[in-house]
Design an enzyme around this catalytic site. Structure first.
Site, PDB file in Angstrom:
ATOM      1  N   ASP A  38     -10.064  -2.478  -6.263  1.00  0.00           N
ATOM      2  CA  ASP A  38      -9.065  -1.476  -5.420  1.00  0.00           C
ATOM      3  C   ASP A  38      -9.161  -0.285  -6.276  1.00  0.00           C
ATOM      4  O   ASP A  38      -8.698  -0.165  -7.467  1.00  0.00           O
ATOM      5  CB  ASP A  38      -7.839  -2.027  -5.261  1.00  0.00           C
ATOM      6  CG  ASP A  38      -6.716  -1.355  -4.440  1.00  0.00           C
ATOM      7  OD1 ASP A  38      -7.167  -0.025  -4.024  1.00  0.00           O
ATOM      8  OD2 ASP A  38      -5.638  -1.596  -4.300  1.00  0.00           O
ATOM      9  N   SER A  67       0.784  -1.449   0.037  1.00  0.00           N
ATOM     10  CA  SER A  67       0.088   0.009  -0.081  1.00  0.00           C
ATOM     11  C   SER A  67       0.958   1.267   0.116  1.00  0.00           C
ATOM     12  O   SER A  67       1.698   1.751  -0.970  1.00  0.00           O
ATOM     13  CB  SER A  67      -0.857   0.174   1.092  1.00  0.00           C
ATOM     14  OG  SER A  67      -1.893   0.996   0.805  1.00  0.00           O
ATOM     15  N   HIS A 105      -8.604  -3.780  -1.668  1.00  0.00           N
ATOM     16  CA  HIS A 105      -7.483  -3.316  -1.241  1.00  0.00           C
ATOM     17  C   HIS A 105      -7.102  -3.869  -0.088  1.00  0.00           C
ATOM     18  O   HIS A 105      -7.728  -3.667   1.215  1.00  0.00           O
ATOM     19  CB  HIS A 105      -7.524  -1.738  -1.086  1.00  0.00           C
ATOM     20  CG  HIS A 105      -6.060  -1.400  -0.696  1.00  0.00           C
ATOM     21  ND1 HIS A 105      -5.211  -0.829  -1.710  1.00  0.00           N
ATOM     22  CD2 HIS A 105      -5.681  -0.607   0.337  1.00  0.00           C
ATOM     23  CE1 HIS A 105      -4.214  -0.385  -1.161  1.00  0.00           C
ATOM     24  NE2 HIS A 105      -4.391  -0.315   0.133  1.00  0.00           N
TER      25      HIS A 105
END
Length: 317
Positions: free
Chosen positions: A261, A164, A291
């Site tokens: 995502d 991320s 995500h």
């Protein structure tokens, strides 16, 4: 304002496209009324570090020297107790959390597994968080950890691994190392990475369910991280890698993306840019995921495949 019926319809639509094992995780994710509360709900605060005691690992909590006048960087390091004197792999692990939360405690089980399975020296910095500390604070902390790891006598090759927002930090470190003559990075591994602050891709508009990472949450995290530079053209590529003019000369890179995502397309776009620039690049897309869903449903088969792809990429370095 969305009605309860609208929210129910949205939930049903999301469940219909998710992997059934992943969809179960939705029950544990509360719907947020706005993007800011969504960030607080989706990105957990740091949990206390588990005790360092381990029968097979030498685990240490230390403060690494800061660079360029910055304060020391708290970090946890992991080595196998039976590690030989022969130099081997070092892995710098950069946690996610939208630049505003997260920490080493959440990743501790994975870090122990990496050190044990790969016989690697693993270092995970607790970098400073936005908005109290906007860019380049987190980046400078991660760069300090990279320099410390590269200087270890039992490390002869370095992998930078980030998920991320940690993926943005990993790519930023690779760009900086290329531009400033080191430290050498042998591979970059990025899980469902953040790469572009402009949020202009189709996927950045697709995901609207308030329980999972969406455009509003992504925008708030960038605003916190970039501070006054947010929304301008004065954004460093070390903060947002897609701002780089030319990614040629970067280390071999592996990227995973999750299907549902908002960051999916920017992860794919970064992989494409690397390929076009001649960088050895491997890209994996996992269907029916959202995500970071492998962290919410770690036992799902697709989660195990994604984690395996990431660990295998580190192992190959």
């Amino acid at each position: 304002m969305a009605t309860p019926t609208d929210a129910s319809d949205q939930s049903d639509r999301l469940r219909a496209v998710l992997d059934p094992e992943i969809a179960v995780a939705l029950d544990d994710l509360p719907a947020a009324l706005d993007a800011r509360r969504g960030v607080e709900a989706f990105v957990p605060d740091e949990r206390p570090l588990p005790p360092a005691d381990d029968d097979t690992l030498d685990i240490g909590d230390r403060h690494l020297p800061g660079l360029d006048g910055n304060p020391p960087v708290p970090a946890r390091t992991y080595r196998r107790r039976d590690r030989t004197d022969q130099a081997g792999r070092g892995v710098l692990v950069l946690h996610g959390g939208g630049f505003v939360s997260g920490g080493v405690g959440l990743a501790d089980p994975t870090l122990r597994d990496l050190a044990t399975e790969l016989d690697a020296v693993v270092v995970a910095p607790t970098y400073r968080l936005a908005p109290a500390h906007p860019f380049p604070a987190a980046f400078d902390d991660c760069r300090a950890a990279l320099c410390w790891l590269a200087d270890q006598p039992d490390v002869d090759r370095v992998v930078v691994f980030g998920v991320s927002s940690g993926g943005a930090l990993a790519a930023g470190l690779a760009l900086h190392a290329r531009d400033h003559g080191g430290p050498d990075i042998d591979a970059v591994v990025m899980g469902f990475p953040v790469t572009d602050d402009r949020l202009v891709t189709p996927s950045s508009h697709e995901v609207t369910d308030p329980r999972i990472w969406n455009r509003g949450m992504a925008g708030l995290s960038w605003q916190a991280y970039l501070g006054d530079a947010h929304g301008t053209d004065d954004v460093s590529p070390y903060a947002a890698p897609m701002r780089a003019v030319d990614p040629a000369g970067l280390p071999p890179t592996t990227i995973t993306v999750d299907q549902h995502d908002p960051l999916r397309d920017e992860g794919i776009a970064w992989a494409q840019r690397l390929m076009h620039a001649g960088v050895p690049t491997e890209l994996h897309a996992f269907p029916g995921t959202f995500h970071g869903s492998m962290g919410f449903a770690p036992d799902a088969a697709v989660s195990r495949r994604e984690l395996r792809a990431l660990v295998d990429a580190i192992a190959r370095a």
